[in-house]
Design a protein around this motif. Structure first.
Motif, PDB file in Angstrom:
ATOM      1  N   UNK A  62       0.882  -1.047  -0.216  1.00  0.00           N
ATOM      2  CA  UNK A  62      -0.013  -0.196  -0.041  1.00  0.00           C
ATOM      3  C   UNK A  62       0.996   1.251  -0.128  1.00  0.00           C
ATOM      4  N   UNK A  63       0.202   2.452  -0.177  1.00  0.00           N
ATOM      5  CA  UNK A  63       0.821   3.619  -0.236  1.00  0.00           C
ATOM      6  C   UNK A  63       1.034   4.400   1.261  1.00  0.00           C
ATOM      7  N   UNK A  64       2.083   5.003   1.485  1.00  0.00           N
ATOM      8  CA  UNK A  64       2.011   6.071   2.775  1.00  0.00           C
ATOM      9  C   UNK A  64       2.187   7.321   1.793  1.00  0.00           C
ATOM     10  N   UNK A  65       1.298   8.343   2.588  1.00  0.00           N
ATOM     11  CA  UNK A  65       1.321   9.744   1.593  1.00  0.00           C
ATOM     12  C   UNK A  65       1.974  10.723   2.546  1.00  0.00           C
ATOM     13  N   UNK A  66       3.002  11.406   1.768  1.00  0.00           N
ATOM     14  CA  UNK A  66       4.102  11.975   2.191  1.00  0.00           C
ATOM     15  C   UNK A  66       4.332  13.439   1.972  1.00  0.00           C
ATOM     16  N   UNK A  67       4.266  14.162   2.977  1.00  0.00           N
ATOM     17  CA  UNK A  67       4.311  15.756   2.807  1.00  0.00           C
ATOM     18  C   UNK A  67       5.509  16.417   3.525  1.00  0.00           C
ATOM     19  N   UNK A  68       6.469  17.116   2.812  1.00  0.00           N
ATOM     20  CA  UNK A  68       7.498  17.581   3.416  1.00  0.00           C
ATOM     21  C   UNK A  68       7.279  19.093   3.903  1.00  0.00           C
ATOM     22  N   UNK A  97      13.880   9.663   5.164  1.00  0.00           N
ATOM     23  CA  UNK A  97      12.521   9.354   5.461  1.00  0.00           C
ATOM     24  C   UNK A  97      11.929   8.590   4.316  1.00  0.00           C
ATOM     25  N   UNK A  98      12.216   8.871   3.026  1.00  0.00           N
ATOM     26  CA  UNK A  98      11.383   8.246   2.104  1.00  0.00           C
ATOM     27  C   UNK A  98      12.045   6.884   1.998  1.00  0.00           C
ATOM     28  N   UNK A  99      13.233   6.626   2.186  1.00  0.00           N
ATOM     29  CA  UNK A  99      13.745   5.318   2.172  1.00  0.00           C
ATOM     30  C   UNK A  99      13.381   4.410   3.495  1.00  0.00           C
ATOM     31  N   UNK A 100      13.135   5.103   4.482  1.00  0.00           N
ATOM     32  CA  UNK A 100      12.496   4.276   5.786  1.00  0.00           C
ATOM     33  C   UNK A 100      11.085   3.825   5.327  1.00  0.00           C
ATOM     34  N   UNK A 101      10.203   4.839   4.897  1.00  0.00           N
ATOM     35  CA  UNK A 101       9.057   4.398   4.279  1.00  0.00           C
ATOM     36  C   UNK A 101       8.893   3.386   3.337  1.00  0.00           C
ATOM     37  N   UNK A 102       9.769   3.363   2.440  1.00  0.00           N
ATOM     38  CA  UNK A 102       9.941   2.282   1.434  1.00  0.00           C
ATOM     39  C   UNK A 102       9.667   0.689   1.932  1.00  0.00           C
ATOM     40  N   UNK A 103      10.391   0.839   3.131  1.00  0.00           N
ATOM     41  CA  UNK A 103      10.374  -0.648   3.866  1.00  0.00           C
ATOM     42  C   UNK A 103       9.047  -0.957   4.016  1.00  0.00           C
ATOM     43  N   UNK A 104       8.246  -0.266   4.358  1.00  0.00           N
ATOM     44  CA  UNK A 104       6.826  -0.865   4.396  1.00  0.00           C
ATOM     45  C   UNK A 104       5.693  -0.417   3.614  1.00  0.00           C
ATOM     46  N   UNK A 105       6.106   0.321   2.718  1.00  0.00           N
ATOM     47  CA  UNK A 105       5.104   0.935   1.539  1.00  0.00           C
ATOM     48  C   UNK A 105       5.534   1.560   0.429  1.00  0.00           C
ATOM     49  N   UNK A 106       4.670   2.095  -0.396  1.00  0.00           N
ATOM     50  CA  UNK A 106       5.121   2.780  -1.660  1.00  0.00           C
ATOM     51  C   UNK A 106       4.873   4.228  -1.096  1.00  0.00           C
ATOM     52  N   UNK A 107       5.723   4.878  -0.946  1.00  0.00           N
ATOM     53  CA  UNK A 107       5.541   6.252  -0.332  1.00  0.00           C
ATOM     54  C   UNK A 107       5.258   7.304  -1.495  1.00  0.00           C
ATOM     55  N   UNK A 108       4.166   8.004  -1.410  1.00  0.00           N
ATOM     56  CA  UNK A 108       3.610   8.992  -2.540  1.00  0.00           C
ATOM     57  C   UNK A 108       3.611  10.267  -2.027  1.00  0.00           C
ATOM     58  N   UNK A 109       4.299  11.277  -2.658  1.00  0.00           N
ATOM     59  CA  UNK A 109       4.402  12.600  -2.275  1.00  0.00           C
ATOM     60  C   UNK A 109       3.155  13.297  -2.704  1.00  0.00           C
ATOM     61  N   UNK A 110       2.373  13.958  -1.711  1.00  0.00           N
ATOM     62  CA  UNK A 110       1.211  14.599  -2.158  1.00  0.00           C
ATOM     63  C   UNK A 110       1.209  15.974  -1.637  1.00  0.00           C
ATOM     64  N   UNK A 111       0.395  16.977  -2.587  1.00  0.00           N
ATOM     65  CA  UNK A 111       0.476  18.233  -2.291  1.00  0.00           C
ATOM     66  C   UNK A 111      -0.688  18.283  -1.227  1.00  0.00           C
ATOM     67  N   UNK A 112      -0.738  19.527  -0.395  1.00  0.00           N
ATOM     68  CA  UNK A 112      -1.457  19.728   0.361  1.00  0.00           C
ATOM     69  C   UNK A 112      -3.237  19.695  -0.186  1.00  0.00           C
ATOM     70  N   UNK A 113      -3.198  20.210  -1.333  1.00  0.00           N
ATOM     71  CA  UNK A 113      -4.863  20.300  -1.859  1.00  0.00           C
ATOM     72  C   UNK A 113      -5.387  18.924  -2.228  1.00  0.00           C
TER      73      UNK A 113
END
Ligand SMILES: NC(=O)C1=CN([C@@H]2O[C@H](COP(=O)(O)OP(=O)(O)OC[C@H]3O[C@@H](n4cnc5c(N)ncnc54)[C@H](OP(=O)(O)O)[C@@H]3O)[C@@H](O)[C@H]2O)C=CC1
Ligand SMILES: O=C(O)[C@@H]1CCC=N1
Length: 277
Positions: free
Chosen positions: A126-132, A144-160
């Motif tokens: 599954x995904x994790x939704x990532x905003x920096x 942080x992206x690498x850490x999240x890749x161990x459990x998910x597909x990190x997807x960067x999202x805009x606030x909107x």
């Protein structure tokens, strides 16, 4: 790497267990706390080496990367309480949607990120939704992206698109479970099938469909077309869905968006920065 976790409810526990399962983080690298401390202590009994500390402040003293896994309104008071031990080289990660990263950074001396998990991350999928936040350096973003890749597909999202993204990724498993329950009860009420057998068939089918998507055998559209043999029974069912589903999902996304506005109305007064949208 020492990782702090404040709040070991559903999601705090899920993140700890998933990082351990993926072997990205050893139990001895976790420093955790929870309001009801016995909950954190039972995790440390399950995974030898996890360090339990009595407060959020103690977590900030022991770890530099910290996941805050409490409900939205509890975050601000917690940060204020730990204020004097939060330093520039901490990274605060919130997992809840109605607090923007700039709001977090406005009340912190350090960078902040938002990572919205999903119950499916428990299976390391599954995904994790990532905003920096603006203060996150490239180095922080990469690690942080690498850490999240161990459990998910990190997807960067805009606030909107936060609310709708979380509706799909994090609320989605509950929405689908509800729809599957409705399919099962309709099958039971309109035919001779038992609930047990209908549940078994539907569950097996869902697992199989997930695997097909995982193997990229089909897209949603090609799978649908493959099953919909011309003149066959699937087409009859799809026609009913087309005729009767109406605007249920449009209504769903509008309703969650309205709830999001309400959530912001509760949370925003705590922070000096108010969202522009
Ligand atoms: N559930 C889900 O699928 C998802 C949830 N989220 C978000 O994650 C957040 C947490 O949700 P969830 O884990 O389900 O909620 P839970 O209620 O299960 O967990 C919250 C935990 O925070 C603890 N807590 C509260 N205040 C403090 C404090 N000051 N210090 C330490 N611990 C504290 C609570 O302790 P106590 O044991 O005393 O209650 C509880 O264990 C929410 O904001 C939610 O929106 C994000 C994505 C998916
Ligand atoms: O904050 C969120 O968007 C998530 C989705 C499920 C529960 N909370």
């Amino acid at each position: 790497m020492t990782i702090g976790v404040i709040g070991t409810g559903n999601m705090g526990t899920l993140l700890i267990e998933s990082f351990i399962r993926s072997k990205a983080i050893q139990p001895s690298e976790f420093v955790i706390t929870n309001r009801t401390l016995s909950k954190a202590e039972s995790l440390s009994k399950k995974y030898e080496g996890i360090q339990v500390v009595p407060s959020a402040k103690s977590v900030f003293k022991e770890a530099k990367t910290i996941f805050i896994c409490v409900k939205p309104l509890s975050i601000y008071p917690l940060l204020k309480e730990a204020n004097d031990v939060i330093e520039h080289n901490h990274l605060v990660i919130s997992i809840t949607s109605p607090i923007r990263v700039e709001q977090l950074e406005s009340s912190l001396p350090c960078p902040a990120a938002r990572v919205i998990p999903s119950i499916v991350n428990q299976t390391l999928s599954g995904s994790t939704l990532l905003t920096f936040g603006e203060r996150c350096t490239e180095e922080v973003k990469t690690s942080l992206t690498q850490l999240l890749q161990s459990i998910s597909n990190p997807i960067e999202i805009e606030e909107e698109i936060t609310r709708v993204s979380s509706d799909l990724s994090s609320c989605g498993p509950a929405f689908l479970s509800y729809l599957f329950e409705r399919m099962i009860s309709a099958a039971v009420s309109t035919t001779e099938i038992t609930e047990e057998k209908a549940t078994q068939l539907l569950t097996d089918m869902v697992i199989g469909v997930g695997k097909l998507f995982e193997e990229k055998t089909y897209t949603l559209d090609t799978l649908k077309k493959k099953v919909m043999v011309k003149g066959g029974v699937t087409g009859v069912g799809i026609q009913i869905l087309e005729d009767e589903l109406g605007e249920v999902f449009e209504h769903l996304f509008k309703a969650t968006q309205m709830k999001f506005v309400e959530d912001h109305k509760e949370v925003d007064p705590q922070y000096s920065i108010k969202p522009s949208s």
